[in-house]
Design a protein around this motif. Sequence first.
Motif, PDB file in Angstrom:
ATOM      1  N   ASN A 145       0.844  -1.193   0.000  1.00 48.71           N
ATOM      2  CA  ASN A 145       0.000   0.000   0.000  1.00 48.71           C
ATOM      3  C   ASN A 145       0.879   1.242   0.000  1.00 48.71           C
ATOM      4  O   ASN A 145       1.270   1.749   1.031  1.00 48.71           O
ATOM      5  N   TYR A 146       1.199   1.725  -1.197  1.00 49.31           N
ATOM      6  CA  TYR A 146       2.079   2.894  -1.298  1.00 49.31           C
ATOM      7  C   TYR A 146       1.625   3.779  -2.436  1.00 49.31           C
ATOM      8  O   TYR A 146       1.287   3.302  -3.519  1.00 49.31           O
ATOM      9  N   LYS A 147       1.595   5.065  -2.192  1.00 45.10           N
ATOM     10  CA  LYS A 147       1.303   6.044  -3.235  1.00 45.10           C
ATOM     11  C   LYS A 147       2.287   7.197  -3.070  1.00 45.10           C
ATOM     12  O   LYS A 147       2.316   7.864  -2.041  1.00 45.10           O
ATOM     13  N   GLY A 148       3.121   7.394  -4.071  1.00 45.00           N
ATOM     14  CA  GLY A 148       4.113   8.454  -3.997  1.00 45.00           C
ATOM     15  C   GLY A 148       3.481   9.825  -4.068  1.00 45.00           C
ATOM     16  O   GLY A 148       2.407  10.015  -4.625  1.00 45.00           O
ATOM     17  N   SER A 149       4.175  10.799  -3.500  1.00 45.08           N
ATOM     18  CA  SER A 149       3.676  12.172  -3.501  1.00 45.08           C
ATOM     19  C   SER A 149       4.364  12.988  -4.579  1.00 45.08           C
ATOM     20  O   SER A 149       5.455  12.659  -5.044  1.00 45.08           O
ATOM     21  N   GLU A 150       3.722  14.084  -4.978  1.00 41.03           N
ATOM     22  CA  GLU A 150       4.324  14.996  -5.948  1.00 41.03           C
ATOM     23  C   GLU A 150       5.615  15.581  -5.402  1.00 41.03           C
ATOM     24  O   GLU A 150       6.588  15.777  -6.136  1.00 41.03           O
ATOM     25  N   GLU A 151       5.641  15.825  -4.103  1.00 42.94           N
ATOM     26  CA  GLU A 151       6.844  16.390  -3.467  1.00 42.94           C
ATOM     27  C   GLU A 151       8.019  15.417  -3.588  1.00 42.94           C
ATOM     28  O   GLU A 151       9.154  15.827  -3.874  1.00 42.94           O
ATOM     29  N   GLU A 152       7.769  14.119  -3.385  1.00 38.81           N
ATOM     30  CA  GLU A 152       8.825  13.123  -3.516  1.00 38.81           C
ATOM     31  C   GLU A 152       9.364  13.102  -4.945  1.00 38.81           C
ATOM     32  O   GLU A 152      10.561  13.051  -5.177  1.00 38.81           O
ATOM     33  N   TYR A 153       8.462  13.121  -5.909  1.00 37.10           N
ATOM     34  CA  TYR A 153       8.890  13.096  -7.306  1.00 37.10           C
ATOM     35  C   TYR A 153       9.707  14.334  -7.661  1.00 37.10           C
ATOM     36  O   TYR A 153      10.736  14.235  -8.341  1.00 37.10           O
ATOM     37  N   GLN A 154       9.266  15.495  -7.214  1.00 34.43           N
ATOM     38  CA  GLN A 154       9.996  16.726  -7.511  1.00 34.43           C
ATOM     39  C   GLN A 154      11.396  16.689  -6.903  1.00 34.43           C
ATOM     40  O   GLN A 154      12.357  17.216  -7.477  1.00 34.43           O
TER      41      GLN A 154
END
Length: 362
Positions: A95-104
């Motif tokens: 159960n994992y969903k990456g965040s926009e902040e992590e990607y940036q």
Amino acid sequence: MRLVPIQCIKENDKLARNIYDNNGKLLLKSGIILRASVIKKIKFLNIYSVYVIDQYSDNIIEEIIAPEIRQKAIKAIKDKYGNLNNDDKIETKPNYKGSEEEYQSILYMAKQLIDEILSRKDVMLNVVDIKSLSNYLFEHSVNVAIISLIMGIRLNLHKFDLIDLCVGALLHDFGMVFVPKGITDKEESLTEEEYKVIRDHTRIGYEYLTESCEISLSSVLIALQHHERIGGQGYPEAKDGNNISKFAKIVAIADTYDALTSDRSYRVAKSPNEALEYIMANGGIIFDYKLVQLFSKIVVPYPKGTIVKLTNDEIGIVEKVSLNTPLRPQLKILYSKNSSRINEIIMLEKEIDIVIKGLHYE
């Protein structure tokens, strides 16, 4: 400066490169004298090899990227991976969903790495990074990105393509965070079921990266295909060379080289020349032949200052590297049964009956 296994370090050798702890903080500064207590501390960190300056090797080799940028990149990967690492439970659908902040954060680091390497003219891969077993995944990811970028730059890829390549390389092993440490750190041979779990990391990484933010298809295909092999021997889909993305073919070589030159719980690291010879031997078989040819021209398996054993039982130190014949550098003889040979400069390109058979640490 030369890389020496920790068991071969002698008291009063001098540390040639900084050592950082698992959180990226400076632990031991280059130039420190390696007393017994310091060597014990290095062993405690599960670091099996360090760079030293000794009586034979006073040359300082410039690092490919600035240490502070490397540590920032490792931290960025650790921040994305670290809190997901799975200790004992096998999860096929974590159960994992990456965040926009992590990607940036990953995108920002990719751009920094690209700018840093582009600023260095004709950069060569002439050192192996010091790695800690407990921080291996994060350090490995950054090293693979650096090696892949050097190859991409030599291929004259557009900067937008370099970004996709670097992001994909930084995240190529994302699926490994869902593999239990009991499997990744196992010293004995893996069972068939455990090996299946390891192999599944490519599929899991791909699935979760495709669901996370706006990562390009070129980048996520690297996570899926970096263990595919051009002869169809790889996984997860046994694709042949015509059906593997070019970026995945690049990362396959970078991933293999860094993995082979790293100490693991189940084996000691191979030397850079052994890793290069393995990759060259498999060009056109499991790795793309043209990419292997390119890779062989950017790796310096015997950097200046490396002490080597020769097939005629002489010992020499590398004085000069030939980029056209990286496995046959120019040497100065340090030891020979023939005393007149000591301090003689020889060029292995011309001494065709003499071959380097290994590194020397005594």
